[in-house]
Design a protein around this motif. Structure first.
Motif, short mmCIF file in Angstrom:
data_model
loop_
_atom_site.label_atom_id
_atom_site.label_comp_id
_atom_site.label_asym_id
_atom_site.label_seq_id
_atom_site.Cartn_x
_atom_site.Cartn_y
_atom_site.Cartn_z
N ASN A 108 -3.75 11.61 11.29
CA ASN A 108 -3.73 10.99 9.77
C ASN A 108 -3.69 9.58 9.92
N ASN A 118 0.75 -1.30 0.03
CA ASN A 118 -0.23 -0.11 0.02
C ASN A 118 0.72 1.34 0.03
N TYR A 121 -9.61 7.18 -0.54
CA TYR A 121 -10.33 5.82 -0.35
C TYR A 121 -11.90 6.00 -0.25
N ASN A 160 1.26 8.26 5.39
CA ASN A 160 1.43 8.36 6.84
C ASN A 160 2.96 8.50 7.03
N GLY A 162 -5.66 11.16 1.36
CA GLY A 162 -5.88 9.77 1.65
C GLY A 162 -7.36 9.67 1.99
N ARG A 220 -9.39 2.39 6.18
CA ARG A 220 -9.24 0.89 5.15
C ARG A 220 -9.40 -0.16 6.19
N TYR A 256 -0.88 5.12 0.66
CA TYR A 256 -1.18 5.25 1.92
C TYR A 256 0.27 5.30 2.97
N SER A 257 1.15 4.40 2.72
CA SER A 257 2.28 4.31 3.57
C SER A 257 2.82 5.77 3.24
N LEU A 268 -6.59 7.02 8.57
CA LEU A 268 -6.34 6.00 7.15
C LEU A 268 -6.55 4.53 7.52
N SER A 269 -6.01 4.32 8.87
CA SER A 269 -6.11 3.01 9.20
C SER A 269 -7.58 2.48 9.52
#
Length: 868
Positions: free
Chosen positions: A375, A91, A767, A98, A763, A383, A94-95, A379-380
């Motif tokens: 953030n 990913n 998503y 972050n 992000g 997802r 997203y990585s 995002l976590s």
């Protein structure tokens, strides 16, 4: 009727103990595995089920007729990190968001933390710091208690002689006046000197590399210098015990170096390169016994066990006792350890100081770090649907919740570690710039073990803070619902994400309001009428023989056309030199303690600097010899004295009568942020009070030509000293340095906050488009326009920001109104400041989300509606 799984399958599942770390899960294998579980009753599916389990747990698993051997802790931790790294690579988008946002947050926090840490270390290295105090004065002036830290020279010896609780007391004065040092062929000019009593070196922990602190000032004609100055003056030769000549010609003195100090650290409020004992001054001028001359700092070291409250009660009336005057000010001692951060007094009571700035910037650093963590959480959790089947399969095959929590925490800590490496590089490269910005010497102490412990602790804390909630949230999924295809409940988690977005952009809006208000306040004060003309106005300090040759220097400047007018004064027009509350006039209230600023001038001061004479005339000692006892008042002084017709009035200062000959318009002498102080200009024929010449350059010539003529004449009449001058407009601009620093830091913090929050919003919007791609396709097939789809998706992202404006806008208004209240001369915030800040942030948010939503709305619905 469905059959139960055979005992062999259950036995096989039990082999995979909860403590085992499973290898990377492929998306298609998860789906296949979950479908096999649903069809377990079918005999033909059992073989495929066993085979997929073996494929799923293929590395490191030995299938035997007994439970699998458990991995040791090191192997488990290695596998945790390995899986976390693979998840990050899978990913990348997203990585990156972050990683970059965490790196920005940690970098900003590190910069502010280094500065705050440096502030807290100021003068904390002295061995007896808890017993050292600085003497302050306090007086009730017109119903308000004023406090100041400049005291009389006689105070220190009196405290030492009359109070048994005093171990030592010293006077200290630093100056910016230039002194010429002569050593053989070397001639060095220094402005960083100080006078002090002999106990200074034993009171404070400034170590001597040569000499004895107890006897260094035993001889009045002695001098202590720093290592740096010793190298400049003596080179590689030994400085201790050598002689140096200070001054020029017959006016100089020969001094013996009786001590070499280790260079002073950056985190001290003492700044000097050489020190001369006060006994040298007293040798030529006698001891100072006048209690009304506040000209030095007094430091007192109390004996161990002395109660400071009781001691302050004893010494508060020391001036009244010795002067027999009950209207004079009181004395009190204030801890050295608090001088740096808590030196602001309001109505005689400590009310903060630099600590207020430190607190604000500390909160700012924490907020930036918190936004970056938000953030990660957003995002976590957003997802979570994608990783739900992974969690379900792990649980079905025997994983406990704690092993899943550890797995997800490893992912967040690995991200934080990567962000920490990036931030370390950024801090290392940007620290010189930041040091110049805050005017401090900040360094990274790589050789200090505490530096690495603190850095690793910060990374660990950030990783835990950012990953704790997602880990607990993801590990709590119920596998039965997930494997049956039941969607996750969105309500609670959507509410959480919306709340965190509100907090993020609420902070961003608050900082934007701060930027607008600080910028307007600076512009407002900078455009304030100074009361004099700064253009083409310079001043020079009298150094060396320039004072003695002033008349010749002045006449040649005028003859050569470099200057239109020249005058000499006791202080530059941008600084204060002396003030007093002892001015007397007819009809003065005995309880009136108004402070008047004093400036001595010779002639044509108002003409030279551009003051506006509104009544009477300017000083002219050549035409009117009686002006040597004349005074010119500004409007504030006239108002304070209550004169309706000031011309001809007589005022008294230190026993001398002065007659008022003129009134000038108010002008800014000290701070442009405060009200104009009452100022009195005194005429004087003697040379002792004058230390500076003001020169109005000829506007008909270029500035470069005028300065060159000044330089040539300065070399002629003052050859031993370098030619130095200062433009008044440049000196005036330095009054805004602290506020400019505040503005710069606020702007940078706002910029970082918006970047971090914008990355998070990018992000989330990405998503949001991904999970609603089929909905978008169906809407397009049903005839929805690109605009309506874009509007629908954008509104979902902008709504939390509007809520942030409603909640954080009023708080930002009250905070900045409180900040402005500390400035007597200030702006009003205005009704458009918050809407303007809100529109700026909302506009940026719409721009970020529109990039994704418009692309999704224009996509071909055939691609999104195609079967998996």
């Amino acid at each position: 009727m469905k059959a139960n799984p055979p005992r062999g399958a259950l036995r096989m599942l039990s082999w995979f103990c909860p403590n085992h770390l499973y290898e990377e899960i492929e998306g298609d294998l998860i789906q296949q595995f979950s479908r096999d579980l649903k069809k377990f009753s079918e005999v033909r599916s059992r073989r495929r089920f066993y085979w997929n389990m073996i494929r799923f747990f293929r590395p490191g698993i030995l299938l035997r007729n007994k439970p699998t051997t458990r991995l040791n802790s090191l192997d488990m931790f290695t596998n945790y990190l390995k899986v976390a790294f693979r998840v990050m690579l899978r990913n990348k988008g997203y990585s990156f968001i972050n990683l970059f946002s965490l790196a920005l947050g940690i970098t900003a926090f590190a910069f502010l933390f280094l500065w705050i840490q440096n502030e807290f270390t100021y003068d904390q290295f002295h061995a007896d710091k808890d017993r050292i105090y600085k003497a302050w004065n306090r007086v009730n002036a017109n119903g308000k208690i004023n406090s100041w830290d400049v005291t009389a020279r006689v105070l220190a010896p009196t405290l030492k002689e009359e109070y048994t609780d005093v171990e030592s007391a010293i006077s200290y004065t630093a100056w910016g006046e230039q002194h010429l040092f002569v050593r053989g062929d070397k001639r060095i000019v220094k402005t960083t000197g100080a006078y002090a009593d002999s106990a200074f070196l034993t009171m404070f922990s400034f170590p001597l590399v040569k000499g004895d602190a107890r006897t260094a000032f035993k001889n009045p004609q002695s001098i202590v210098i720093t290592e740096k100055f010793a190298r400049e003056l003596f080179g590689d030769q030994e400085a201790f015990g050598e002689t140096v000549y200070i001054g020029e010609g017959g006016d100089g003195l020969s001094l013996t170096v009786t001590g070499v100090l280790k260079d002073l650290p950056a985190n001290t409020d003492f700044h000097f390169e050489y020190m001369i004992p006060y006994s040298l001054v007293e040798k030529f001028n006698g001891k100072e016994t006048y209690w009304g001359n506040n000209s030095v700092y007094t430091y007192v070291k109390l004996k161990p066990g002395t109660d400071i409250s009781n001691f302050n009660a004893q010494v508060k009336d020391i001036i009244k006792i010795h002067t027999k005057d009950t209207s004079v000010h009181e004395v009190f001692l204030y801890p050295l350890t608090k001088m740096r951060l808590y030196s602001k007094f309001e109505n005689g009571v400590p009310s903060g100081g630099r600590i207020e700035i430190i607190r604000l910037l500390g909160v700012l650093g924490v907020c930036l770090l918190m936004i970056a963590c938000i953030n990660f959480i957003n995002l976590s959790t957003a997802r979570a649907q994608r990783r739900a089947k992974e969690v379900a399969v792990r649980k079905v095959t025997g994983a406990f919740r704690n092993s899943l929590v550890i797995q997800f925490l490893c992912e967040s800590i690995l991200l934080a570690f990567g962000a920490g490496i990036l931030s370390l590089a950024a801090v290392y490269l940007g620290l010189p710039f930041f040091s110049r910005l805050v005017n401090e010497h900040l360094t990274l102490e790589f050789s200090n073990i505490n530096f690495w412990i603190g850095g690793l602790s910060l990374i660990l804390i950030v990783g835990l803070l950012a990953g704790s909630y997602p880990a607990l949230y993801l590990s709590a999924f119920r596998p039965v619902k997930i494997l049956k295809g039941i969607s996750l409940s969105r309500t609670g988690k959507s509410w959480l994400r919306a709340t965190l977005v509100v907090i993020q952009f609420g902070i961003a809006i608050s900082l934007m309001v701060s930027v607008f208000v600080v910028q307007r306040q600076i512009n407002y004060v900078q455009n304030r009428d100074t009361g004099y003309d700064k253009e083409n106005l310079v001043y020079q300090y009298f150094t060396g023989t320039l004072r003695k040759n002033y008349e010749s220097y002045k006449n040649e400047l005028l003859q050569l056309g470099a200057a239109e007018s020249i005058t000499k004064t006791s202080t530059p027009i941008t600084n204060r030199w002396s003030n007093t509350d002892g001015i007397k006039w007819e009809g003065k209230d005995p309880n009136d303690k108004t402070l008047f600023e004093r400036i001595y001038e010779d002639s044509h001061f108002a003409t030279t600097v551009g003051l506006t004479v509104i009544r009477g005339r300017d000083m002219d000692l050549e035409k009117f010899p009686t002006d040597s006892t004349a005074a010119v008042l500004n409007e504030a002084a006239v108002k304070a004295m209550g004169f309706t017709d000031p011309i001809g009035q007589v005022i008294k200062d230190n026993g001398t009568e002065w007659h008022v000959i003129g009134v000038v318009k108010d002008f800014i002498l000290t701070s442009p942020f405060n009200k104009v102080e009452p100022v009195i200009l005194f005429g004087c024929k003697q040379s002792w009070p004058f230390s500076v010449a003001h020169i109005k350059l000829n506007s008909a010539n270029s500035t470069q030509e005028n300065i060159q003529i000044m330089a040539d004449l300065a070399k002629k009449y003052n050859p031993d000293y370098p030619f130095e001058y200062e433009f008044v407009d440049v000196s005036y601009a330095r009054k805004f340095a602290n506020l400019e620093t505040t503005r710069t830091i606020t702007v940078l913090a706002s910029f970082l906050t918006i970047i971090i929050a914008g990355l998070g919003l990018l992000g989330l919007s990405t998503y949001l488009v991904e999970i609603r791609v089929k909905e978008i396709g169906i809407r397009k097939v049903m005839g929805a326009s690109v605009f309506s789809i874009t509007n629908m998706l954008t509104w979902a992202s902008v709504k939390p920001i509007l809520i942030a404006v409603l909640f954080f806008g009023p708080q930002a208004w009250f905070a900045m109104n409180w900040w402005l209240s500390s400035y007597p001369y200030r702006i009003s915030i205005g009704i458009f400041t918050i809407p303007l800040a809100a529109l700026s942030v909302i506009g940026l948010a719409i721009l970020i989300t529109s990039i994704q939503t418009i692309r999704a709305a224009k996509a071909n619905p055939v691609n999104s509606l195609r079967n998996e």
